[in-house]
Each structure stands twice: as C-alpha cells, then as structure tokens.
Design a protein around this motif. Structure first.
Motif, PDB file in Angstrom:
ATOM      1  N   THR A   1      -1.583  -1.234  -4.254  1.00 26.14           N
ATOM      2  CA  THR A   1      -2.707  -0.303  -4.196  1.00 26.14           C
ATOM      3  C   THR A   1      -2.396   1.064  -3.435  1.00 26.14           C
ATOM      4  O   THR A   1      -1.172   1.138  -2.889  1.00 26.14           O
ATOM      5  N   TYR A   2      -3.244   1.704  -3.372  1.00 23.60           N
ATOM      6  CA  TYR A   2      -2.799   3.118  -2.568  1.00 23.60           C
ATOM      7  C   TYR A   2      -4.162   3.543  -1.726  1.00 23.60           C
ATOM      8  O   TYR A   2      -5.247   3.131  -1.905  1.00 23.60           O
ATOM      9  N   GLU A   3      -3.849   3.905  -0.730  1.00 26.74           N
ATOM     10  CA  GLU A   3      -4.772   4.581   0.242  1.00 26.74           C
ATOM     11  C   GLU A   3      -5.136   5.976   0.387  1.00 26.74           C
ATOM     12  O   GLU A   3      -6.201   6.502   0.863  1.00 26.74           O
ATOM     13  N   PHE A   4      -4.611   6.842  -0.577  1.00 24.87           N
ATOM     14  CA  PHE A   4      -5.134   8.206  -0.612  1.00 24.87           C
ATOM     15  C   PHE A   4      -4.375   8.470  -1.992  1.00 24.87           C
ATOM     16  O   PHE A   4      -3.425   8.096  -2.328  1.00 24.87           O
TER      17      PHE A   4
ATOM     18  N   PRO B   1     -10.451   8.017  -5.384  1.00 31.14           N
ATOM     19  CA  PRO B   1     -10.382   6.723  -5.608  1.00 31.14           C
ATOM     20  C   PRO B   1      -9.602   5.654  -4.775  1.00 31.14           C
ATOM     21  O   PRO B   1      -8.649   5.177  -5.048  1.00 31.14           O
ATOM     22  N   ARG B   2     -10.474   5.524  -3.689  1.00 30.45           N
ATOM     23  CA  ARG B   2      -9.740   4.960  -2.541  1.00 30.45           C
ATOM     24  C   ARG B   2     -11.123   4.828  -1.504  1.00 30.45           C
ATOM     25  O   ARG B   2     -12.116   5.173  -1.569  1.00 30.45           O
ATOM     26  N   PRO B   3     -10.805   4.079  -0.419  1.00 29.39           N
ATOM     27  CA  PRO B   3     -11.752   4.131   0.795  1.00 29.39           C
ATOM     28  C   PRO B   3     -11.960   5.382   1.319  1.00 29.39           C
ATOM     29  O   PRO B   3     -10.989   6.385   1.277  1.00 29.39           O
TER      30      PRO B   3
ATOM     31  N   ILE C   1       0.914  -1.124   0.109  1.00 26.48           N
ATOM     32  CA  ILE C   1      -0.044   0.005   0.135  1.00 26.48           C
ATOM     33  C   ILE C   1       0.738   1.227   0.061  1.00 26.48           C
ATOM     34  O   ILE C   1       1.711   1.262   0.988  1.00 26.48           O
ATOM     35  N   LEU C   2       0.683   2.060  -1.005  1.00 25.28           N
ATOM     36  CA  LEU C   2       1.115   3.464  -0.976  1.00 25.28           C
ATOM     37  C   LEU C   2       0.615   4.362   0.126  1.00 25.28           C
ATOM     38  O   LEU C   2      -0.626   4.690  -0.361  1.00 25.28           O
TER      39      LEU C   2
END
Length: 403
Positions: free
Chosen positions: A93-96, A292-294, A33-34
């Motif tokens: 994936t990335y979180e922000f 494009p994320r939680p 995770i980025l």
C-alpha cells in the motif's frame, strides 16, 4: 445497476469479479508501504497490534516509520528497491499520494497492490481529480484549465475575485497556490506558479461557512464505511484543528457521508479516501480535494472511534471485514507543529490541572521526526472530552497554540 445501461452492467460485473477474487491477507503477513512518514508509522503501529509485520520504502534514513518497522532506504522511483519491497511483502500500500505512479504500476505486475495505480494517477493531478469527481456525480467548485496568461486573465474576469490559481501537481499545506484578490495580480500569479513546469488550474472561490472532511474506507471485497465528518480549521493553510462532531445540521453531515461513500464506490477505492469539502452558508457541499490514504483530519479516530482510520486501512487492503466507525467521544484533534513541541513536552512533565478541572483527556502523539522545524508537523493531540467546547477550552488554556 442501471437497467439497460450496458457499460454500467459490464463495470459492475467486473467490479464484482475483482472483489470476489480479492486476496484475504491474514495477520502474520508482511505489509509493504511506499512512504515511511508519520502516516506509515501510525499504520504500522495499528497493524502491528493486529499481528502484521511491516516494511517501508522511504529515502530518509531513520524515517518516522523506520523507527517502528523495517525500512528500505531508497528513492521512491528506485525500481530495484521497489522490487525488494515487493519480494519482502505479501501486500503493498502507500501512505501518501506523491509516490511514483509508474513504480506503483510496475509493482502491480510483480506483487499484490489492491489499491492499483489508477486512483493514484488520478489524484496526483488536480485536473484529472476534478474530472473524476464530476464523473462520479459529485459537485466541485467551478474551475478552468490554464495554459497561458491570456487564459488566466479571461478566467479571472469570468469567475471574479477572489479566485485561486493552483499548480495541477505537487503542493500541500497551501504551497503551489495563489489567491488572486484583484485581476491586476494575474500576470504575477501566472509567472510565479508556471515556474513549476506543470499545468495550472483556476478555481472559483466558494464563500464557504465551514471546511469539513470525511474519511471513507472501501475494502478489496467491496464493503464501504465512512467515519463521522470532521470540522476543520486551518491557520496559514495548515490544518490546526479537527472538531468532531462537526458543528452542522445532522442532514448536512449525513449528506457529506453519502457523498464520500459515493466517491469511494464510483472511483473504485481500496483502502481509505479522505474527501475534503466546503460547506456554504445554506448547507450546500462542494468537494475540494481527495487524498487516497490516511489523512491528518482523520487522526481523531485513533482514540475517539471504535476503529481508527489506520486499522481500517489495514483491514481494507488486507480484505478483512471493516471495523465499526462509531464515535465514542467528542474530540478535538490539534496539530503539533515545530514551535509547539517544547511547550507541549514541558506540560507533559507536570500535573495537568486544567485537564482535570475540564474533565478532558489529552492523548499525545509525536512522530519521531528529528528536528522540530517551525510550521512542520511533528505530532498531534487528540483531546477527548464530554463536549467539544471543553476540549477547545483546554487547548486555549494551555496557550501552546497561540494563534
């Protein structure tokens, strides 16, 4: 597919090919995770329960995600650290959305990044984002690109006041924007926001009755599902409450879900996309922003839905079938800011008679941030109840969130 439209046919064929070639990443694999903030932490908690391992890239030592998973401590634009993340991960994936898009693009050539970098590039810039939303056939508030104070004066005259001047990049929780309530403020607003060194955009003010958001998920195999819309209430430009079910007509809620699904499909999303919308008094919907994320407004799904947004994101990027998004209980999510932490902890230590009397179940989530800074998001509480009114009554009775 639209008959006789070659471009659409080619795009549909390319998308079908990409979906059929998408990898299935099974539990036991490592998800990189980025970003290592609270969203990464909750992704790791949800994915770990399924059997996945996690590693984060984040510059803050002992970041919230680093407390529950491995962490590479380095800047987001550190290419050597990004390559280490790639070497240790089966999927990334990335979180922000403010991670370095160039690094994400580089990783695509060295690892498996099903979300790609194009959507990240689009949503990092408000003008690109608005144009992409319009290209998908969804309505946004009227806007104008601003390059000079003269252009701002003309646009303010055209849109009328109030209107909102925003930086095209950066800014969150109300930062990087100026509500122009009188045309005489134009020069000062331009001088202040232009210091950011980025393009500016002026948005016509929408006289909305409510702000809502829909979290939609699209898997790497092309499957799409949406969560129930949340009614969002902000205090000083920071999300305070998300109320689900949102207090709107069913037809408006269905249309909001339809628009979110349309955007997820049209933008080729993989993973989650949060679609924030304004609802006018006659039920018209305007998309405000995408993420494009939680998303903070999707935290209610953790206990209130059959599948949380975090599990859904893991499923989507790993190519698993998406989970059921049905709502199990009315719920109100309330954010915990720095000033709320101490009174919340005091309440946790004693019997909650108000919760018993109102028949509500407050579920506390704290993010492990070191310092409880005023107005900084430190956690949230999902208040499950027989009705959203009962959940709101509990929140008011605690007096933790005095506004």
């Amino acid at each position: 597919m639209i008959e006789g439209t070659d471009n659409v046919s080619r795009e549909a064929a390319a998308e079908a090919a990409a979906s059929s070639n998408a990898a299935t990443i099974l539990p036991g694999a490592t998800i990189g995770i980025l970003g290592g903030g609270q969203l990464g932490r909750m992704l790791a908690n949800a994915g770990s329960a399924m059997g996945y391992r996690f590693v984060a890239l984040d510059p803050t030592p002992d970041a919230p995600m680093g407390q529950v998973a491995d962490q590479i401590v380095a800047a987001y634009n550190d290419r050597d650290a990004a390559r280490e993340l790639a070497a240790r991960s089966d999927v990334i994936t990335y979180e922000f959305e403010n991670v370095d898009a160039d690094v994400a693009a580089m990783l695509m050539s060295e690892s498996y990044v099903p979300q790609g970098s194009e959507l990240l590039y689009t949503t990092q810039h408000r003008l690109r984002e608005k144009r992409a939303i319009e290209a998908a056939g969804v309505q946004v508030a009227p806007y104008s690109e601003i390059s000079s104070v003269e252009e701002l004066r003309e646009a303010v005259e055209r849109f009328g006041t109030p209107c909102v001047l925003k930086t095209a990049t950066g800014g969150y929780d109300g930062k990087g924007q100026w509500v122009i309530r009188d045309s005489s403020e134009s020069d000062e607003a331009f001088a202040t926001l232009s210091k950011a060194g980025t393009q500016l955009v002026l948005e016509q003010f929408i006289d909305f009755a409510m702000e809502i958001s829909v979290i939609a998920a699209r898997s790497s195999k092309g499957e799409i599902k949406a969560f129930p819309p949340a009614e969002n209430i902000h205090v000083e430009n920071i999300l305070h409450l998300s109320i689900v079910p949102a207090r709107l007509e069913d037809s408006v809620l269905r249309e909001a879900e339809r628009l979110a699904i349309r955007l997820a499909e049209g933008l080729g999303v993989v993973g989650l996309i949060a679609v924030e919308m304004f609802v006018t008094r006659d039920g018209e919907l305007y998309v405000n922003e995408l993420a494009p994320r939680p998303h903070n407004s999707g935290h209610y799904t953790m206990e209130a839905c059959r599948t949380s947004q975090f599990e859904q994101h893991v499923r989507a990027v790993c190519g698993l079938p998406l989970g059921d998004t049905a709502l199990l209980s009315p719920v109100v999510m309330v954010n915990v800011l720095g000033q709320h932490v101490e009174p919340l902890l005091e309440r946790l230590a004693v019997r909650d008679e108000a919760a018993e009397r109102l028949n509500v179940a407050p579920k506390v989530h704290l993010y492990g941030k070191k310092d409880a800074v005023y107005k900084r998001k430190m956690g949230h509480v999902n208040v499950l109840a027989e009705s959203t009114e009962a959940a709101l009554d509990w929140i008011n009775e605690t007096k933790i969130w005095k506004v």
